[in-house]
Design an enzyme around this catalytic site. Sequence first.
Site, short mmCIF file in Angstrom:
data_model
loop_
_atom_site.label_atom_id
_atom_site.label_comp_id
_atom_site.label_asym_id
_atom_site.label_seq_id
_atom_site.Cartn_x
_atom_site.Cartn_y
_atom_site.Cartn_z
N LYS A 53 0.91 -1.41 0.00
CA LYS A 53 -0.44 -0.25 0.14
C LYS A 53 1.00 1.47 0.01
O LYS A 53 0.55 2.04 -1.15
CB LYS A 53 -1.14 0.51 1.37
N GLN A 97 -4.73 -2.10 9.27
CA GLN A 97 -4.88 -3.21 8.87
C GLN A 97 -5.26 -4.82 9.60
O GLN A 97 -5.07 -4.60 10.62
CB GLN A 97 -3.17 -3.64 8.17
N ASP A 120 -11.16 1.78 3.44
CA ASP A 120 -11.88 0.72 2.99
C ASP A 120 -13.56 0.97 3.18
O ASP A 120 -13.31 -0.91 2.91
CB ASP A 120 -11.68 0.03 4.57
#
Length: 285
Positions: A53, A97, A120
Site C-alpha cells: 500500500k 490493517q 476501506d
Amino acid sequence: MAQIIDGKAVSAAVKEEVAQEAARLKEENGLKVGLAVVIVGNNSASRVYVNNKKKACEAVGFQSYEYALDENTTQEQLLDLVDVLNRDDKVNGILVQLPLPEHIDEKAVINAISPEKDVDAFHPVNVGKIMIGEYSFLPCTPAGVMRLIESTGVDITGKNCVVVGRSNIVGKPQAMLLLQKNGTVTICHSKTKDLKEKCLSADILVVAIGRAKFITGDMIKEGAVVIDVGMDRDENGKLCGDVDFESAEKRAGYITPVPGGVGPMTIAMLMKNTLTAAKQQAGIE
Ligand code: NAP
C-alpha cells in the site's frame, strides 16, 4: 477457451488515472493527498500488504504515513491514534490493517474512524450508503471486481449474477454492486443447496469463499464471466484461487487468473478511494 481478464493491466490503468488526478490536484489546488496506514503487531502477511500500500501511494504521488504499533498496544492507545488521525488535515484516508491482535475489538476501531476518511468503506455509515446506492467509497475488492467485469465489455443489466460467499467485505457488498448495475443477483454460502445448479445459471459468477479450486469447470455456464476473488494455497503450497482455473477456462467466456486478477485491483481501488476522500474534504468536485 476463455479470454483472460488481465487484472494487472486494468489496475495499472486505474492507478494511472489516480496519479494524473493527484498531480492535477497538487498543481491546481496545492493539495497533497495523504493516506495513514496503521499496523499493529507482527503479522507477516499484514506487513506485506502494508508495504504494498505504501508503494502504491508513492507510485500515484500520495504521501503515506505509516504507524507501526507494538503487538501489546492497547485498544485505548489505538483509538487515541485514530482520533488524532481523524483530526489531522494532512491525512485524507485512514486504513487500519486487519486482522488486529485478539485483545483489540476490530469493530470498535472501525467505528472510530471518521466515515469521511474510511477509505476501506468498512464503517457502518459507508456500508449503509452502499445499500442505498449513495456512496462515496466502495469497498475496494468488490469495486475492483466491478472494474474487471466492465473491462470485458459485458453489460450486467438483466444478467444472472451469482456471488458465492457472503462476507461483509466481499460477498455482501459485491451482490449490492451487481444489483445496482441491474443484475439479477443470487447470493450463495455454505448452507446453499444445489450450489452447482446455482453456479450453472450464472452469466456472471463471482467466487469469494477461501477454498482452493472449489469451483470446477462443470459448475460453469458456457461463456460466463468468472471472477475469482480467492487467494488460497493448493496442495503444493502454490498460490491459487477458489476456482479450478484449468477446467474453468475451458467453459468460461472470460476468467480472472490467480495471481494477476482481482488481487492487484484491491490496492488500485484503495488509491481511488483515498483520492475521492481528499477531494471531498477539500470541497473539490
Ligand atoms: P470469509 O469471510 O471467510 O467468507 C467466506 C464465505 O464463503 C462465507 O460466506 C462462507 O459461507 C462461504 N463459503 C465457505 N465455504 C463454502 C462452500 N463450501 N460453499 C459455499 N460457500 C462457502 O472470506 P472473505 O474474506 O470473503 O474471503 C474469501 C476469499 O477471498 C479468501 O480466499 C480471501 O483470501 C480472498 N480475498 C481476496 C482479496 C483480494 O484482494 N484478492 C480480498 C479479500 C478476500 P458462510 O457465510 O455460510 O460461512
